[in-house]
Design an enzyme around this catalytic site. Structure first.
Site, PDB file in Angstrom:
ATOM      1  N   GLY A   1       0.816  -1.212   0.000  1.00 11.62           N
ATOM      2  CA  GLY A   1       0.000   0.000   0.000  1.00 11.62           C
ATOM      3  C   GLY A   1       0.848   1.260   0.000  1.00 11.62           C
TER       4      GLY A   1
ATOM      5  N   SER B   1       2.709   2.124  -2.790  1.00 15.28           N
ATOM      6  CA  SER B   1       2.865   2.497  -4.200  1.00 15.28           C
ATOM      7  C   SER B   1       4.223   2.218  -4.808  1.00 15.28           C
ATOM      8  CB  SER B   1       2.564   3.982  -4.391  1.00 15.28           C
ATOM      9  OG  SER B   1       1.210   4.161  -4.324  1.00 15.28           O
TER      10      SER B   1
ATOM     11  N   ASP C   1      -1.321   8.068  -6.883  1.00 14.00           N
ATOM     12  CA  ASP C   1       0.021   7.533  -6.617  1.00 14.00           C
ATOM     13  C   ASP C   1       1.043   8.079  -7.609  1.00 14.00           C
ATOM     14  OD1 ASP C   1      -1.567   6.114  -4.932  1.00 14.00           O
ATOM     15  OD2 ASP C   1      -1.332   4.190  -5.941  1.00 14.00           O
TER      16      ASP C   1
ATOM     17  N   TYR D   1     -10.376  -4.298  -6.226  1.00  9.89           N
ATOM     18  CA  TYR D   1     -10.176  -2.858  -6.477  1.00  9.89           C
ATOM     19  C   TYR D   1     -11.064  -2.396  -7.631  1.00  9.89           C
ATOM     20  CZ  TYR D   1      -7.936   1.612  -7.292  1.00  9.89           C
ATOM     21  OH  TYR D   1      -7.718   2.965  -7.454  1.00  9.89           O
TER      22      TYR D   1
HETATM   23  C1  GLA Z   1      -4.385   2.500  -4.974  1.00  9.58           C
HETATM   24  C2  GLA Z   1      -4.606   3.212  -6.297  1.00  9.58           C
HETATM   25  C3  GLA Z   1      -4.908   4.699  -6.091  1.00  9.58           C
HETATM   26  C4  GLA Z   1      -6.008   4.903  -5.068  1.00  9.58           C
HETATM   27  C5  GLA Z   1      -5.755   4.063  -3.810  1.00  9.58           C
HETATM   28  C6  GLA Z   1      -6.917   4.105  -2.855  1.00  9.58           C
HETATM   29  O1  GLA Z   1      -3.210   2.961  -4.363  1.00  9.58           O
HETATM   30  O2  GLA Z   1      -3.476   3.082  -7.128  1.00  9.58           O
HETATM   31  O3  GLA Z   1      -5.239   5.299  -7.316  1.00  9.58           O
HETATM   32  O4  GLA Z   1      -7.274   4.634  -5.607  1.00  9.58           O
HETATM   33  O5  GLA Z   1      -5.489   2.714  -4.112  1.00  9.58           O
HETATM   34  O6  GLA Z   1      -7.073   5.371  -2.349  1.00  9.58           O
END
Ligand code: GLA
Length: 383
Positions: free
Chosen positions: A126, A128, A174, A223
């Site tokens: 989480g 990125s 992100d 997702y």
């Molecule tokens: C992931 C996605 C983002 C966002 C988050 C949730 O990191 O890549 O674009 O939607 O989840 O906030």
């Protein structure tokens, strides 16, 4: 033996593999989202900052017409012809191919090149790692071809690459924070206009990230399913995106909207409000207010958006119990695992880390990886 940093590893691997020095070294950071979860693809608001962990790419001209890459972290290689880019079976290589393809589709004449990559953003947590990979590779390929583009444009290309080539319908958060972050600041991003406003993180505020040890993947169906449910709710309300309704409209026009879609929408609408309030609380150094908003955000992700897990809920509760009124904690990122972010005063941070180290166990019965993060710079060429 000390672990070599990503920059030295990428450089050394380049020299060893290609027998010469790279022309450029490029880095792009991972991120932690303070608040504003699953709001970006609803044209809403997010409040992330970059973390002091990067993906580093060493790049130089190719000796033939292909793009060759080497991943230090996966100990694997990839090679493709930039004029005919097909999907790869290796997940890390998909992001490189995706960026090369979409830079070309946007009219940027990238060149054949050789790359070596190393990173220290924890994978599937989480934070990125994938956006930091996309942005670092994109910037490296552009630099090698002597092309300069605006960071927002680079982020938009990376998002398209991830949506269309990798297959995750992610929003822009992100990629944009990785490309545009400012040191010691969080960015309040309006994901419709892409306007950003930098909010200074007070010097006595600490950001503590605890990795639950439960890994997740955005390419998993959950997702994309959440995104589809939000679009369905927006359609019900007759708006372009959930950004366009408030709590009053949410309730007064709810007739015939099924309960699940209503709860998904309630998360997004309330999270947008919380994010704007949180940006103000951070600016005012009001940690009590910010903490309350973070706890409400977590509860909404748990009850309405249903993207947390029992182990993540209890980690977040543990952190909130220790932090008390001096800030707050919540799961950060796409969900179903990953990290919990805690915000508190610098003088309470070590106590928080000590207690969580003693109390929380990962699914493999290990102590969790915890780090205090500095809000870091967006992507740049290192040398
Ligand atoms: C992931 C996605 C983002 C966002 C988050 C949730 O990191 O890549 O674009 O939607 O989840 O906030």
């Amino acid at each position: 033996m000390p672990v070599k940093d990503a920059k030295s590893r990428a450089f050394a691997a380049y020299v060893e593999e290609y027998g010469e020095k790279p022309e450029y070294l490029v880095r792009a950071p991972g991120r932690v989202n303070i608040i504003g979860e699953h709001t970006d693809y609803n044209d809403g608001f997010v409040l992330p900052c970059a973390i002091d962990r990067d993906t580093v790419v060493a790049i130089g001209p190719s000796q033939d017409n292909n793009i060759k890459s080497l991943s230090c972290d996966f100990d694997a290689k990839d090679e493709f012809n930039p004029n005919q880019i097909n999907p790869s079976s290796q997940e890390w290589a998909q992001y490189i191919r995706a960026m090369a393809k979409h830079l070309s589709l946007e009219g940027h004449q990238i060149k054949a090149a050789q790359l070596s990559l190393a990173g220290d953003v924890p994978l599937g947590s989480g934070l990125s790692s994938s956006a930091s990979l996309e942005i670092s590779v994109g910037l490296a390929l552009l630099k090698q071809a002597d092309i300069e583009i605006d960071p927002t444009q680079l982020a938009q290309i990376a998002q398209k690459a991830e949506n269309q080539f990798v297959g995750c319908s992610c929003g822009i958060m992100d990629q944009l924070i990785s490309a545009k972050a400012q040191k010691d600041h969080a960015l309040l991003i309006d994901c419709r206009s892409l306007d950003t406003s930098a909010i200074s993180i007070p010097t006595d505020v600490a950001i503590v990230i605890v990795n639950s040890g439960i890994t997740h993947s955005n390419t998993g169906g959950e997702y994309n399913e959440r995104r589809a449910q939000c679009e369905q709710a927006a359609q019900h309300y007759g708006v372009r995106a959930l950004r366009d309704i408030n709590m009053e409209i949410l309730d007064s026009q709810r007739t015939n909207l099924e309960d699940m879609a209503y709860r998904r929408a309630r998360h997004v609408v309330s999270e947008n409000e919380r994010t704007l309030s949180a940006a103000k609380a951070l600016k005012d150094n009001d940690l009590q207010k910010l903490g309350a908003l973070m706890r409400a955000s977590h509860a909404s992700m748990r009850n309405d958006f249903e993207i947390t897990l029992p182990a993540i809920d209890s980690l977040s509760d543990m952190m909130n119990d220790i932090i008390g009124n001096n800030g707050g904690a919540r799961m950060t990122g796409g969900g179903f695992g990953g990290c919990v972010v805690g915000i508190t005063t610098t003088n309470k941070a070590d106590n928080l880390i000590e207690h969580i180290t003693a109390k929380y166990r990962t699914p493999l019965d290990k102590t969790p990886a915890i780090f205090k993060c500095k809000a870091w710079y967006g992507a740049n060429i290192i040398n």
